[in-house]
Design a protein around this motif. Structure first.
Motif, PDB file in Angstrom:
ATOM      1  N   PHE A 162     -15.846  -1.990  -0.159  1.00  0.00           N
ATOM      2  CA  PHE A 162     -15.559  -2.537   1.166  1.00  0.00           C
ATOM      3  C   PHE A 162     -16.736  -3.336   1.715  1.00  0.00           C
ATOM      4  O   PHE A 162     -16.541  -4.261   2.510  1.00  0.00           O
ATOM      5  N   LEU A 163     -17.939  -3.011   1.308  1.00  0.00           N
ATOM      6  CA  LEU A 163     -19.086  -3.852   1.668  1.00  0.00           C
ATOM      7  C   LEU A 163     -18.909  -5.243   1.081  1.00  0.00           C
ATOM      8  O   LEU A 163     -19.186  -6.256   1.729  1.00  0.00           O
ATOM      9  N   GLN A 164     -18.402  -5.318  -0.150  1.00  0.00           N
ATOM     10  CA  GLN A 164     -18.151  -6.622  -0.758  1.00  0.00           C
ATOM     11  C   GLN A 164     -17.028  -7.357  -0.041  1.00  0.00           C
ATOM     12  O   GLN A 164     -17.083  -8.576   0.120  1.00  0.00           O
ATOM     13  N   VAL A 165     -16.012  -6.641   0.398  1.00  0.00           N
ATOM     14  CA  VAL A 165     -14.915  -7.275   1.130  1.00  0.00           C
ATOM     15  C   VAL A 165     -15.432  -7.867   2.442  1.00  0.00           C
ATOM     16  O   VAL A 165     -15.082  -8.987   2.825  1.00  0.00           O
ATOM     17  N   GLN A 166     -16.287  -7.120   3.142  1.00  0.00           N
ATOM     18  CA  GLN A 166     -16.832  -7.601   4.409  1.00  0.00           C
ATOM     19  C   GLN A 166     -17.854  -8.712   4.194  1.00  0.00           C
ATOM     20  O   GLN A 166     -17.990  -9.609   5.017  1.00  0.00           O
ATOM     21  N   GLY A 167     -18.609  -8.651   3.097  1.00  0.00           N
ATOM     22  CA  GLY A 167     -19.544  -9.714   2.767  1.00  0.00           C
ATOM     23  C   GLY A 167     -20.951  -9.525   3.282  1.00  0.00           C
ATOM     24  O   GLY A 167     -21.844 -10.294   2.929  1.00  0.00           O
ATOM     25  N   SER A 168     -21.169  -8.517   4.124  1.00  0.00           N
ATOM     26  CA  SER A 168     -22.517  -8.242   4.624  1.00  0.00           C
ATOM     27  C   SER A 168     -22.551  -6.816   5.139  1.00  0.00           C
ATOM     28  O   SER A 168     -21.511  -6.199   5.385  1.00  0.00           O
ATOM     29  N   GLY A 169     -23.756  -6.279   5.307  1.00  0.00           N
ATOM     30  CA  GLY A 169     -23.869  -4.916   5.811  1.00  0.00           C
ATOM     31  C   GLY A 169     -25.307  -4.456   5.831  1.00  0.00           C
ATOM     32  O   GLY A 169     -26.249  -5.241   5.601  1.00  0.00           O
ATOM     33  N   ARG A 170     -25.463  -3.164   6.113  1.00  0.00           N
ATOM     34  CA  ARG A 170     -26.796  -2.561   6.145  1.00  0.00           C
ATOM     35  C   ARG A 170     -26.834  -1.361   5.206  1.00  0.00           C
ATOM     36  O   ARG A 170     -25.854  -0.640   5.056  1.00  0.00           O
ATOM     37  N   ILE A 171     -27.995  -1.153   4.617  1.00  0.00           N
ATOM     38  CA  ILE A 171     -28.258   0.016   3.790  1.00  0.00           C
ATOM     39  C   ILE A 171     -29.303   0.850   4.511  1.00  0.00           C
ATOM     40  O   ILE A 171     -30.408   0.358   4.797  1.00  0.00           O
ATOM     41  N   ARG A 172     -28.949   2.096   4.824  1.00  0.00           N
ATOM     42  CA  ARG A 172     -29.898   2.988   5.490  1.00  0.00           C
ATOM     43  C   ARG A 172     -30.591   3.841   4.432  1.00  0.00           C
ATOM     44  O   ARG A 172     -29.959   4.617   3.718  1.00  0.00           O
ATOM     45  N   LEU A 173     -31.908   3.658   4.326  1.00  0.00           N
ATOM     46  CA  LEU A 173     -32.699   4.393   3.354  1.00  0.00           C
ATOM     47  C   LEU A 173     -33.027   5.794   3.869  1.00  0.00           C
ATOM     48  O   LEU A 173     -32.859   6.093   5.060  1.00  0.00           O
ATOM     49  N   GLN A 174     -33.490   6.640   2.976  1.00  0.00           N
ATOM     50  CA  GLN A 174     -33.709   8.042   3.332  1.00  0.00           C
ATOM     51  C   GLN A 174     -34.822   8.239   4.354  1.00  0.00           C
ATOM     52  O   GLN A 174     -34.854   9.252   5.043  1.00  0.00           O
ATOM     53  N   ASP A 175     -35.736   7.282   4.470  1.00  0.00           N
ATOM     54  CA  ASP A 175     -36.786   7.390   5.488  1.00  0.00           C
ATOM     55  C   ASP A 175     -36.365   6.828   6.833  1.00  0.00           C
ATOM     56  O   ASP A 175     -37.165   6.754   7.770  1.00  0.00           O
ATOM     57  N   GLY A 176     -35.097   6.413   6.952  1.00  0.00           N
ATOM     58  CA  GLY A 176     -34.581   5.882   8.205  1.00  0.00           C
ATOM     59  C   GLY A 176     -34.678   4.379   8.341  1.00  0.00           C
ATOM     60  O   GLY A 176     -34.109   3.804   9.274  1.00  0.00           O
ATOM     61  N   SER A 177     -35.390   3.719   7.443  1.00  0.00           N
ATOM     62  CA  SER A 177     -35.493   2.266   7.510  1.00  0.00           C
ATOM     63  C   SER A 177     -34.197   1.625   7.018  1.00  0.00           C
ATOM     64  O   SER A 177     -33.353   2.272   6.376  1.00  0.00           O
ATOM     65  N   LEU A 178     -34.038   0.344   7.326  1.00  0.00           N
ATOM     66  CA  LEU A 178     -32.794  -0.354   7.046  1.00  0.00           C
ATOM     67  C   LEU A 178     -33.040  -1.596   6.204  1.00  0.00           C
ATOM     68  O   LEU A 178     -34.059  -2.269   6.352  1.00  0.00           O
ATOM     69  N   ILE A 179     -32.102  -1.874   5.328  1.00  0.00           N
ATOM     70  CA  ILE A 179     -32.052  -3.139   4.606  1.00  0.00           C
ATOM     71  C   ILE A 179     -30.778  -3.844   5.013  1.00  0.00           C
ATOM     72  O   ILE A 179     -29.694  -3.245   4.965  1.00  0.00           O
ATOM     73  N   ARG A 180     -30.873  -5.084   5.441  1.00  0.00           N
ATOM     74  CA  ARG A 180     -29.658  -5.847   5.722  1.00  0.00           C
ATOM     75  C   ARG A 180     -29.394  -6.773   4.544  1.00  0.00           C
ATOM     76  O   ARG A 180     -30.311  -7.427   4.028  1.00  0.00           O
ATOM     77  N   VAL A 181     -28.140  -6.796   4.111  1.00  0.00           N
ATOM     78  CA  VAL A 181     -27.750  -7.681   3.016  1.00  0.00           C
ATOM     79  C   VAL A 181     -26.652  -8.613   3.502  1.00  0.00           C
ATOM     80  O   VAL A 181     -25.833  -8.257   4.353  1.00  0.00           O
ATOM     81  N   GLY A 182     -26.659  -9.819   2.966  1.00  0.00           N
ATOM     82  CA  GLY A 182     -25.651 -10.815   3.294  1.00  0.00           C
ATOM     83  C   GLY A 182     -25.062 -11.403   2.030  1.00  0.00           C
ATOM     84  O   GLY A 182     -25.541 -11.157   0.918  1.00  0.00           O
ATOM     85  N   TYR A 183     -24.032 -12.194   2.220  1.00  0.00           N
ATOM     86  CA  TYR A 183     -23.342 -12.820   1.100  1.00  0.00           C
ATOM     87  C   TYR A 183     -24.288 -13.747   0.352  1.00  0.00           C
ATOM     88  O   TYR A 183     -24.934 -14.601   0.940  1.00  0.00           O
ATOM     89  N   GLY A 184     -24.363 -13.562  -0.961  1.00  0.00           N
ATOM     90  CA  GLY A 184     -25.172 -14.442  -1.784  1.00  0.00           C
ATOM     91  C   GLY A 184     -24.344 -15.431  -2.569  1.00  0.00           C
ATOM     92  O   GLY A 184     -24.590 -16.633  -2.543  1.00  0.00           O
ATOM     93  N   ALA A 185     -23.331 -14.925  -3.244  1.00  0.00           N
ATOM     94  CA  ALA A 185     -22.435 -15.777  -4.036  1.00  0.00           C
ATOM     95  C   ALA A 185     -21.246 -14.936  -4.472  1.00  0.00           C
ATOM     96  O   ALA A 185     -21.278 -13.699  -4.413  1.00  0.00           O
ATOM     97  N   GLY A 186     -20.199 -15.610  -4.915  1.00  0.00           N
ATOM     98  CA  GLY A 186     -19.037 -14.935  -5.461  1.00  0.00           C
ATOM     99  C   GLY A 186     -18.859 -15.311  -6.916  1.00  0.00           C
ATOM    100  O   GLY A 186     -19.456 -16.269  -7.419  1.00  0.00           O
ATOM    101  N   ASN A 187     -18.027 -14.552  -7.604  1.00  0.00           N
ATOM    102  CA  ASN A 187     -17.813 -14.808  -9.031  1.00  0.00           C
ATOM    103  C   ASN A 187     -16.748 -15.868  -9.290  1.00  0.00           C
ATOM    104  O   ASN A 187     -16.402 -16.135 -10.438  1.00  0.00           O
TER     105      ASN A 187
END
Length: 347
Positions: A162-187
């Motif tokens: 579903f993250l791929q369907v939405q195309g962007s999102g956040r990853i919450r790491l175990q220390d509480g910090s966040l990574i934001r990812v966005g659409y890079g490319a499709g196949n």
């Protein structure tokens, strides 16, 4: 004042579409025609407008943005009423409101027994000229493994889908910090709805299908669920988004952060990006609200088609996934543009 100039106007402008398509009509309305207008929080709408209006290059939009930045907050409702006119744009298709959100997944920078499902960067051999491997081929061939393309690892393959369907999102790491990812490319393969596939297989009726229903079914049926996800050959590669703080909203089509329940994704062929849009969503939970057209989507096609941004996380996802309602959408255009839409008088 200016709004009185158009009182009682319901003039439609018809534009001839291409062969086989319904004609597009544009009607000028008055603010008194907007149900619930007076009760909305216009200051919140103005804040969302200010997020993207500096990027609007046309002189009339630029002038309105400059005024909004300096004096608009004195009376936000009056700002919109004084400088805009409501325009109802219709193309023969019924209005449809859906919702979208930014997923937030638990993850890690390195693979662990719990976090073992990777988000990949775009592989260098991928080109825009031809379709690449399908979702199933990518998953079963191992072609991406061991190449250092992983941005992060998550613990749930269904949420990753579903993250791929939405195309962007956040990853919450175990220390509480966040990574934001966005659409890079499709196949290069088209998106195919797994919800429709469940209906085709006779598992559910159309009215029963939602994102949460799909999640639950896949988890209850691991083998069949994996096959169901393979029904969608489209696969999304991500990029790590560092140009916006991870605690702000994700980037929309205007490359600015979007605002929960104030950003709407539209079809830019009918609605200009950056324009205020009045939403009259019906259904079980009616919504009357001024939003800003700050995003687009591949499934958002039509003059009365809109996708409402609900925010980040699981609760936003549940609310967005349940939404499929009728109603009406009215675009606020700079007043001179709105009147320029009137047809030439008959000779």
């Amino acid at each position: 004042m200016l709004r009185a100039l158009g009182a009682a106007l319901a003039l439609g402008l018809t534009m001839t579409g291409s062969a086989g398509q319904a004609e597009t009509t544009r009607s000028l309305l008055d603010f008194e025609d907007l149900r619930g207008w007076a009760e909305d929080d216009h200051a919140a709408a103005l804040d969302a407008f200010l997020e993207t209006c500096p990027d609007l290059e046309a002189p009339d939009w630029s002038a309105l943005c400059a005024f909004a930045q300096t004096e608009g907050d004195e009376d936000p409702r009056r700002f919109f009423e004084l400088f805009f006119r409501p325009v109802l744009i219709e193309d023969g298709r019924p209005a449809l409101f859906t919702g979208y959100y930014e997923p937030e997944l638990d993850g890690a920078r390195r693979r662990t027994p719990r976090f073992r499902y990777p988000l990949y960067r775009t592989p260098p051999e991928l080109t825009r000229n031809a379709p690449w491997l399908t979702r199933q081929e990518i998953a079963t061939s191992g072609i991406l493994e061991g190449r250092g393309l992983e941005i992060a690892w998550v613990d749930d393959p269904v949420e990753l889908f579903f993250l791929q369907v939405q195309g962007s999102g956040r990853i919450r790491l175990q220390d509480g910090s966040l990574i934001r990812v966005g659409y890079g490319a499709g196949n290069g393969h088209p998106y195919r709805s797994v919800g429709r596939e469940l209906v085709r297989r006779g598992v559910y009726e159309p009215y029963q299908v939602s994102a949460q229903v799909i999640r639950n079914w896949v988890r209850r049926n691991p083998a069949e669920g994996r096959d169901l996800l393979f029904h969608n050959p489209s696969y999304v590669f991500f990029r790590e988004v560092t140009e916006v703080p991870a605690d702000r909203g994700p980037l929309g089509a205007m490359n600015r952060s979007v605002t929960p329940l104030r950003t709407v994704a539209v079809d830019p062929a009918h609605v200009p990006l950056g324009a205020p849009v009045w939403i009259e969503k019906d259904g079980q939970t009616p919504m009357r609200r001024l939003m800003i057209a700050q995003d687009t989507g591949s499934a958002i096609k039509g003059a009365q088609r809109a996708d409402i941004f609900f925010g980040t996380g699981a609760e936003a996802g549940r609310r967005a996934g349940r939404l499929r309602d009728p109603g009406r959408m009215v675009v606020l255009m700079p007043i001179q543009r709105a009147y320029a839409m009137l047809p030439e008088p008959l000779q």
